[in-house]
Design an enzyme around this catalytic site. Structure first.
Site, PDB file in Angstrom:
ATOM      1  N   ASP A 291       7.101   2.353   0.284  1.00 29.53           N
ATOM      2  CA  ASP A 291       5.901   1.931   0.972  1.00 29.53           C
ATOM      3  C   ASP A 291       5.329   0.541   0.492  1.00 29.53           C
ATOM      4  O   ASP A 291       5.795   0.252  -0.747  1.00 29.53           O
ATOM      5  CB  ASP A 291       4.875   3.099   1.250  1.00 29.53           C
ATOM      6  CG  ASP A 291       4.073   2.663   2.522  1.00 29.53           C
ATOM      7  OD1 ASP A 291       3.785   1.501   2.845  1.00 29.53           O
ATOM      8  OD2 ASP A 291       3.468   3.636   3.229  1.00 29.53           O
TER       9      ASP A 291
HETATM   10  C1  BGC Z   1       2.062   1.480   5.550  1.00 33.72           C
HETATM   11  C2  BGC Z   1       3.242   1.710   5.963  1.00 33.72           C
HETATM   12  C3  BGC Z   1       3.823   0.539   6.667  1.00 33.72           C
HETATM   13  C4  BGC Z   1       3.826  -0.725   5.634  1.00 33.72           C
HETATM   14  C5  BGC Z   1       4.223  -2.004   5.879  1.00 33.72           C
HETATM   15  C6  BGC Z   1       1.859   0.270   4.665  1.00 33.72           C
HETATM   16  O1  BGC Z   1       0.699   0.236   4.186  1.00 33.72           O
HETATM   17  O2  BGC Z   1       1.670   2.741   5.030  1.00 33.72           O
HETATM   18  O3  BGC Z   1       3.536   2.403   7.177  1.00 33.72           O
HETATM   19  O4  BGC Z   1       5.104   0.373   7.032  1.00 33.72           O
HETATM   20  O5  BGC Z   1       2.476  -0.696   5.018  1.00 33.72           O
HETATM   21  O6  BGC Z   1       3.632  -2.690   6.870  1.00 33.72           O
END
Ligand code: BGC
Length: 742
Positions: A269
């Site tokens: 993530d």
């Molecule tokens: C979120 C993810 C997301 C990623 C990219 C993160 O803060 O938890 O779900 O895909 O950002 O934008």
């Protein structure tokens, strides 16, 4: 030029391997690490410019850009100027639509119709790919049993069986029949795993889940995604049983690759590799890079920890080159399979044609219609007569495009939804439809997104302005024959950074609802929200309630279609509605206690109010009525390892065509472990004409009757007695017995 790709043939496994190995043979260690690096394309990010990193072969993927022209500019640098000329993967969160916005995933799960989600994500993929994106960070597959957790809106709710069906459907929609299908994108199953069980529903807080909960409840949607061929996985942020998910060998190696045979790649993530230090797990960035890669994170999303530390770790022998190679291979294989080496660029004229396709809007309207749940309809107030001439539409969300589209828009998206006011006006062109928003609603504590460059800043209403808006709304309602109240949550009230301590209607909405109901007019409540809300007062005092969720671009039309009877609602709740936030987590598949509900001792688990749900999982009404009868288990006994058919008849006993979602629940009465009092094991949404009867058939076999046992530490199907219920929600009473024997 690859003729097979252009003629639509899929490269064979051997071909993919050969091409990947040929590339690997000429890549330096730095370039390999570049492939493991995803960079943020945001201009305000500190550090070197994306162009400069890409030119050196320092990035395998770019996220957080949504600019077709810029994709081609960066891709040109990658394929013409970087050392090995490897194309970039452009990635973004396309969660429920790119330009045509579909209902939020929680809403799509309410359709109990996986084909709705599959078709929605097919359209989302087509638009996203036309914009130049290759990879979406979806579907989000976290089981969520705590409505306080804001990200409940992004998933399919509380149940593993429904969640697994929606997971597979979304993967098929995004990716198409094979990885690299034209007009599709690579999907990413996220956030692996357990993120939805954050302590207290507080986003990012630690999660403690025993292995049986993980395997029986939280993993099934992820395993279904692997079976559906999902190309990538995202490791979650939070600590799972004291080991961060992005440094978790058990999750990423033992289960994902070892047991499920996942062949794609894992991205962390955002910033999660670097965060292993912040979380008090890794000593420093170097340790974080080592532990994430060793645990099975192939690509570092935007934390720059891999590019800073992996080379040093290989040079001093802490990591082997083979460890790096193993992470690079599936990333290159994905690019080969997607045909990016043959067609790295996007045709800049395509997006405009694709988003204008009329079937996209049509699909969005259909998805929204099928996602809505009728919660109450006293005295059959709904459907409303189209002869109504004087209506008021009241509430802060009634004309809000943002709230209608919901959370998680792609970067730079301009809201363009049909609002409820517009939908009703379009449905009743000759009628007087007055609109008053009432007091505005806003978060008490703003989100990180509010501080992003370009975010719209709005001065809050003063208490005097709010009071004036309140009075105008009541006066507007007073002048109408019927009132549609549109209440709920703004788009920024559910999603990431959007957990809540309360599930009440925010702001003065309930007060306004009470004031309008006190006028004595017929009132219909339409809810726009991303999580179950505590609407106890409304559930007792407002005759008609439609849970419309965050229904997307065509939301206002779909709501009007249902309110005025052009469409009969057939959605069902994919989550339990608790009476109060303090009841969370509340879900139907709990274990029995020594004093079960309905028993002689049991009154309520709390002495200050009932603890039963306000609306149970699986619940939803229709403008017609159904009966479900004639439950038959094909044989009273089934041997371990074999399957038995369960059938029931469903009849439309009312006078309108309508949909019923027939649901099958089981309970294993004794065994190595206690099992939930009910578990959903099958469902089917059917359309029936008045008087029509259809027979539904479900199969109960080892997959449905087995479980992972804490006591034996393994999967088991046990020779024990089972209850079987078939019905229209999780309180179904139509019952049969089943014995599993050796
Ligand atoms: C979120 C993810 C997301 C990623 C990219 C993160 O803060 O938890 O779900 O895909 O950002 O934008």
């Amino acid at each position: 030029m690859d003729i097979k790709r252009i003629t639509g043939a899929i490269p064979s496994e051997a071909e993919v391997v050969a091409r990947v190995e040929a590339l690997m043979g000429r890549m330096s260690l730095e370039e390999k690490i570049g492939q493991l690096t995803q960079i943020g394309g945001l201009s305000f990010f500190p550090g070197p410019k994306p162009e400069d990193i890409i030119r050196k072969g320092g990035a395998g993927s770019v996220l957080w850009i949504n600019d077709t022209k810029q994709f081609n500019v960066l891709q040109k640098i990658a394929v013409e100027e970087s050392p090995s000329k490897i194309p970039l993967l452009f990635a973004l969160d396309v969660i429920h639509g790119y330009r045509t916005i579909f209902p939020v995933p929680l809403a799509m799960a309410s359709s109990w119709d996986p084909s709705v989600a599959e078709r929605a994500q097919t359209v989302a993929a087509r638009e996203a790919r036309a914009a130049g994106l290759h990879w979406t960070f979806g579907p989000m597959l976290d089981i969520a049993r705590d409505a306080r957790w804001g990200r409940i809106v992004e998933g399919a709710g509380e149940d593993p069986c429904l969640g697994a069906a929606m997971a597979a459907a979304q993967v098929r929609g995004f990716q198409g029949p094979y990885l690299g299908a034209p007009d599709r994108v690579v999907a990413c199953a996220k956030h692996f795993a357990g993120y939805g069980a954050a302590d207290g529903g507080r986003d990012y807080d630690p999660v403690y889940l025993p292995e049986d909960q993980l395997r029986n409840v939280y993993f099934p949607p992820f395993e279904a995604a692997v079976k559906a061929g999902v190309g990538t996985f995202m490791s979650a942020y939070m600590d799972l049983n004291d080991v961060p998910a992005s440094g978790n060998h058990f999750l990423l190696r033992d289960v994902l690759r070892g047991e499920w045979g996942f062949q794609g790649f894992v991205v962390s993530d955002a910033l999660a590799v670097g965060n292993l230090v912040t979380q008090g797990f890794a000593r420093d960035g170097r340790d974080a890079a080592f532990r994430a890669l060793s645990a099975g994170v192939d690509m570092d999303m935007a934390s720059s920890t891999y590019p800073q530390h992996l080379a040093g770790l290989v040079e001093d022998g802490t990591l082997m080159l083979a460890d790096i190679d193993a992470a690079v291979r599936p990333i290159l294989a994905t690019k080969v399979r997607m045909g990016l080496f043959e067609q790295p660029y996007v045709d800049e004229s395509k997006l405009a044609q694709v988003v204008a396709l009329p079937e996209h809007r049509k699909e969005a309207r259909l998805a929204a219609q099928r996602s809505m749940v009728l919660l109450r309809n006293e005295g059959q107030l709904l459907p409303l007569a189209k002869s109504l001439r004087n209506l008021a539409v009241i509430g802060p969300l009634a004309d809000s495009m943002e709230a209608t589209e919901g959370s998680w828009m792609v970067f730079g998206h301009t809201p363009a939804a049909v609002t409820v006011v517009e939908g009703i006006r379009a449905k009743l062109p000759g009628a007087k439809v007055e609109y008053a928003p009432g007091p505005e609603i806003r978060r008490d504590i703003g989100s990180f997104f509010d501080d992003m460059p370009g975010a719209a800043k709005k001065t809050p209403q003063t208490p005097e302005q709010a009071e004036a808006a309140f009075q105008t709304a009541v006066a507007t309602a007073r002048g109408a024959d019927l009132v549609v109240m549109v209440l709920g949550e703004n788009a920024d009230m559910a999603g990431e950074f959007a957990s809540r301590a309360s599930l009440d209607l925010p702001g003065r909405q309930e007060e306004l609802l009470k004031a309008v109901v006190a006028l004595g007019k017929p009132v219909v409540l339409v809810l726009l929200n991303g999580r179950p809300l505590s609407i106890v007062w409304a559930a007792e005092n407002v005759p008609a309630i439609l849970e419309a969720w965050e229904p997307g671009s065509e939301g206002g039309h779909a709501i009007a279609d249902i309110l005025f009877g052009d469409v009969n609602p057939g959605g069902k709740l994919p989550v339990t509605f608790p009476r109060k936030a303090s009841h969370a987590p509340l879900y139907y598949a709990r274990n029995l206690t020594h004093s079960p509900e309905g028993g002689w001792m049991y009154r309520s688990r709390y002495w200050d109010g009932p603890t039963t749900p306000l609306y149970p999982f699986g619940f939803g009404l229709s403008y017609t009525t159904f009966s479900i009868t004639n439950l038959k288990v094909a044989a009273p006994q089934v041997t371990v390892g074999s399957s038995v058919a369960v059938t029931a008849d469903v009849t439309n006993t009312g006078s309108a065509v309508g949909d019923e979602v027939v649901q099958l629940y089981i309970h294993q009465k004794a065994g190595s472990d206690s099992r939930p009092m009910r578990e959903l094991k099958g469902f089917e949404r059917l359309t029936l004409k008045p008087g029509e009867t259809k027979t539904v058939t479900f199969l109960l076999g080892p997959a449905e009757l087995g479980y992972w046992s804490t006591n034996t530490g393994k999967w088991a199907q046990e020779a024990e007695a089972f209850d079987v219920w078939v019905g229209a929600d999780s309180l179904a009473t139509l019952h049969a017995d089943l014995a599993v024997v050796r």
